[in-house]
Write a protein that holds these residues in place. Structure first.
Motif, PDB file in Angstrom:
ATOM      1  N   LYS A  23       0.851  -1.183   0.000  1.00  0.00           N
ATOM      2  CA  LYS A  23       0.000   0.000   0.000  1.00  0.00           C
ATOM      3  C   LYS A  23       0.889   1.236   0.000  1.00  0.00           C
ATOM      4  O   LYS A  23       2.025   1.191   0.466  1.00  0.00           O
ATOM      5  N   THR A  24       0.352   2.333  -0.519  1.00  0.00           N
ATOM      6  CA  THR A  24       1.104   3.581  -0.538  1.00  0.00           C
ATOM      7  C   THR A  24       0.261   4.688   0.084  1.00  0.00           C
ATOM      8  O   THR A  24      -0.967   4.617   0.092  1.00  0.00           O
ATOM      9  N   TYR A  25       0.945   5.680   0.602  1.00  0.00           N
ATOM     10  CA  TYR A  25       0.302   6.841   1.188  1.00  0.00           C
ATOM     11  C   TYR A  25       0.857   8.076   0.496  1.00  0.00           C
ATOM     12  O   TYR A  25       1.966   8.060  -0.024  1.00  0.00           O
ATOM     13  N   VAL A  27       0.232  12.721  -0.222  1.00  0.00           N
ATOM     14  CA  VAL A  27      -0.409  14.016   0.001  1.00  0.00           C
ATOM     15  C   VAL A  27      -0.651  14.655  -1.357  1.00  0.00           C
ATOM     16  O   VAL A  27       0.046  14.361  -2.326  1.00  0.00           O
ATOM     17  N   ARG A  28      -1.652  15.525  -1.406  1.00  0.00           N
ATOM     18  CA  ARG A  28      -1.923  16.252  -2.643  1.00  0.00           C
ATOM     19  C   ARG A  28      -2.334  17.687  -2.319  1.00  0.00           C
ATOM     20  O   ARG A  28      -2.925  17.957  -1.275  1.00  0.00           O
ATOM     21  N   LEU A  29      -1.985  18.589  -3.228  1.00  0.00           N
ATOM     22  CA  LEU A  29      -2.270  20.010  -3.085  1.00  0.00           C
ATOM     23  C   LEU A  29      -2.651  20.531  -4.453  1.00  0.00           C
ATOM     24  O   LEU A  29      -1.985  20.212  -5.444  1.00  0.00           O
ATOM     25  N   GLY A  30      -3.730  21.329  -4.516  1.00  0.00           N
ATOM     26  CA  GLY A  30      -4.136  21.816  -5.821  1.00  0.00           C
ATOM     27  C   GLY A  30      -5.099  22.978  -5.741  1.00  0.00           C
ATOM     28  O   GLY A  30      -5.303  23.584  -4.695  1.00  0.00           O
ATOM     29  N   ALA A  31      -5.696  23.254  -6.901  1.00  0.00           N
ATOM     30  CA  ALA A  31      -6.615  24.373  -7.051  1.00  0.00           C
ATOM     31  C   ALA A  31      -7.977  23.877  -7.511  1.00  0.00           C
ATOM     32  O   ALA A  31      -8.077  22.934  -8.296  1.00  0.00           O
ATOM     33  N   ASN A  32      -9.016  24.534  -7.011  1.00  0.00           N
ATOM     34  CA  ASN A  32     -10.402  24.272  -7.406  1.00  0.00           C
ATOM     35  C   ASN A  32     -10.913  25.432  -8.250  1.00  0.00           C
ATOM     36  O   ASN A  32     -10.622  26.595  -7.953  1.00  0.00           O
ATOM     37  N   ASN A 142       1.381   9.794 -13.524  1.00  0.00           N
ATOM     38  CA  ASN A 142       2.524   9.617 -12.629  1.00  0.00           C
ATOM     39  C   ASN A 142       3.730  10.258 -13.306  1.00  0.00           C
ATOM     40  O   ASN A 142       4.223   9.761 -14.316  1.00  0.00           O
ATOM     41  N   ILE A 143       4.197  11.357 -12.760  1.00  0.00           N
ATOM     42  CA  ILE A 143       5.314  12.099 -13.342  1.00  0.00           C
ATOM     43  C   ILE A 143       6.627  11.368 -13.070  1.00  0.00           C
ATOM     44  O   ILE A 143       7.471  11.228 -13.949  1.00  0.00           O
ATOM     45  N   THR A 144       6.800  10.928 -11.843  1.00  0.00           N
ATOM     46  CA  THR A 144       7.925  10.081 -11.451  1.00  0.00           C
ATOM     47  C   THR A 144       7.350   8.965 -10.582  1.00  0.00           C
ATOM     48  O   THR A 144       6.123   8.855 -10.449  1.00  0.00           O
ATOM     49  N   GLU A 145       8.195   8.190  -9.953  1.00  0.00           N
ATOM     50  CA  GLU A 145       7.699   7.136  -9.072  1.00  0.00           C
ATOM     51  C   GLU A 145       6.927   7.711  -7.887  1.00  0.00           C
ATOM     52  O   GLU A 145       5.981   7.110  -7.392  1.00  0.00           O
ATOM     53  N   ASN A 146       7.303   8.913  -7.436  1.00  0.00           N
ATOM     54  CA  ASN A 146       6.660   9.515  -6.274  1.00  0.00           C
ATOM     55  C   ASN A 146       5.743  10.691  -6.599  1.00  0.00           C
ATOM     56  O   ASN A 146       4.777  10.925  -5.894  1.00  0.00           O
ATOM     57  N   PHE A 147       6.036  11.467  -7.629  1.00  0.00           N
ATOM     58  CA  PHE A 147       5.247  12.656  -7.956  1.00  0.00           C
ATOM     59  C   PHE A 147       4.151  12.314  -8.963  1.00  0.00           C
ATOM     60  O   PHE A 147       4.387  11.568  -9.909  1.00  0.00           O
ATOM     61  N   LEU A 179      -7.421  20.619 -10.159  1.00  0.00           N
ATOM     62  CA  LEU A 179      -6.111  20.268 -10.701  1.00  0.00           C
ATOM     63  C   LEU A 179      -5.174  20.213  -9.508  1.00  0.00           C
ATOM     64  O   LEU A 179      -5.040  21.192  -8.773  1.00  0.00           O
ATOM     65  N   SER A 180      -4.544  19.057  -9.293  1.00  0.00           N
ATOM     66  CA  SER A 180      -3.667  18.935  -8.122  1.00  0.00           C
ATOM     67  C   SER A 180      -2.414  18.165  -8.454  1.00  0.00           C
ATOM     68  O   SER A 180      -2.339  17.427  -9.434  1.00  0.00           O
ATOM     69  N   PHE A 181      -1.445  18.365  -7.592  1.00  0.00           N
ATOM     70  CA  PHE A 181      -0.165  17.669  -7.673  1.00  0.00           C
ATOM     71  C   PHE A 181       0.058  16.986  -6.339  1.00  0.00           C
ATOM     72  O   PHE A 181      -0.386  17.483  -5.303  1.00  0.00           O
ATOM     73  N   GLY A 182       0.745  15.856  -6.361  1.00  0.00           N
ATOM     74  CA  GLY A 182       0.928  15.133  -5.128  1.00  0.00           C
ATOM     75  C   GLY A 182       2.228  14.394  -5.058  1.00  0.00           C
ATOM     76  O   GLY A 182       2.985  14.314  -6.039  1.00  0.00           O
ATOM     77  N   TYR A 183       2.467  13.856  -3.877  1.00  0.00           N
ATOM     78  CA  TYR A 183       3.683  13.107  -3.605  1.00  0.00           C
ATOM     79  C   TYR A 183       3.324  11.854  -2.835  1.00  0.00           C
ATOM     80  O   TYR A 183       2.646  11.922  -1.795  1.00  0.00           O
ATOM     81  N   LYS A 184       3.744  10.695  -3.334  1.00  0.00           N
ATOM     82  CA  LYS A 184       3.526   9.419  -2.644  1.00  0.00           C
ATOM     83  C   LYS A 184       4.752   9.107  -1.801  1.00  0.00           C
ATOM     84  O   LYS A 184       5.874   9.151  -2.283  1.00  0.00           O
ATOM     85  N   LEU A 185       4.514   8.793  -0.540  1.00  0.00           N
ATOM     86  CA  LEU A 185       5.607   8.514   0.412  1.00  0.00           C
ATOM     87  C   LEU A 185       6.155   7.126   0.202  1.00  0.00           C
ATOM     88  O   LEU A 185       5.536   6.232  -0.267  1.00  0.00           O
TER      89      LEU A 185
END
Length: 185
Positions: A23-25, A27-32, A142-147, A179-185
């Motif tokens: 499983k992965t966890y 965070v995401r941040l974006g605009a509405n 998926n931009i990279t493995e984490n982003f 539209l949001s961007f995130g990072y998987k830990l």
């Protein structure tokens, strides 16, 4: 009795198999870009609101390219006019299908809990309902493995206005593009 034990055993093996997968966890941040779709809102109050979305997610693989992704997020929504602004804590529950290691689609229901609404002094009192229900669909990259990045559309299924409020039985539904961007830990 043996059948019940067999069913319980199969259920436990299935659940433990799903939970044992990685499983992965994240965070995401974006605009509405949001609005309340309603024939009851005067034309001069219909402008979209730009807001933020911030959230946490977990992704649980189910099978091959299919996963379950629950999220918990804060979302500022409504219209540009202060009297029609409302903020929610939201819980979307997605089924996510990864077409490739890069592209995915996700779809699911979402429930929102109103945590703030504008207290208007100009004579317009919207009186929003406490809960909001929506259907959400999106695409992700998926931009990279984490982003990662995703684009979503929330279609409100419930009336955002309180029938008991000053709005006098107005009907309206949330409509949100995220539209949001995130990072998987």
């Amino acid at each position: 009795m043996k059948k019940k034990l067999l069913y319980i055993g199969v259920l436990l093996l299935t659940v433990s198999g799903i939970m044992a997968q990685e499983k992965t966890y994240g965070v995401r941040l974006g605009a509405n870009l949001s609005s309340i779709s309603s024939d009851d809102i005067p034309e001069n109050l219909e402008d979209n609101r730009f807001g933020v979305v911030v959230g946490f997610l977990a992704e649980y693989p189910i099978k091959d390219r299919l996963s379950f992704q629950p999220e918990f997020q804060y979302s500022s929504q409504g219209n540009e006019d202060e009297a029609l602004r409302v903020d929610y804590l939201k819980l979307p529950l997605f089924l996510k299908y990864n077409f490739t290691d890069i592209f995915n689609v996700h779809i699911g229901p979402q429930v929102g809990l109103k945590i703030w609404e504008w207290e208007d002094n100009a004579g317009i009192d919207a009186n929003f309902n406490t809960f909001d229900f929506a259907a959400v669909a999106g695409i992700g990259v998926n931009i990279t493995e984490n982003f990662f990045a995703d684009l979503r559309y929330d279609f409100g299924l419930s009336n955002v206005f309180d029938d008991e409020g000053v709005t006098g039985g107005a009907d309206g539904n949330n409509s949100v593009i995220q539209l949001s961007f995130g990072y998987k830990l």
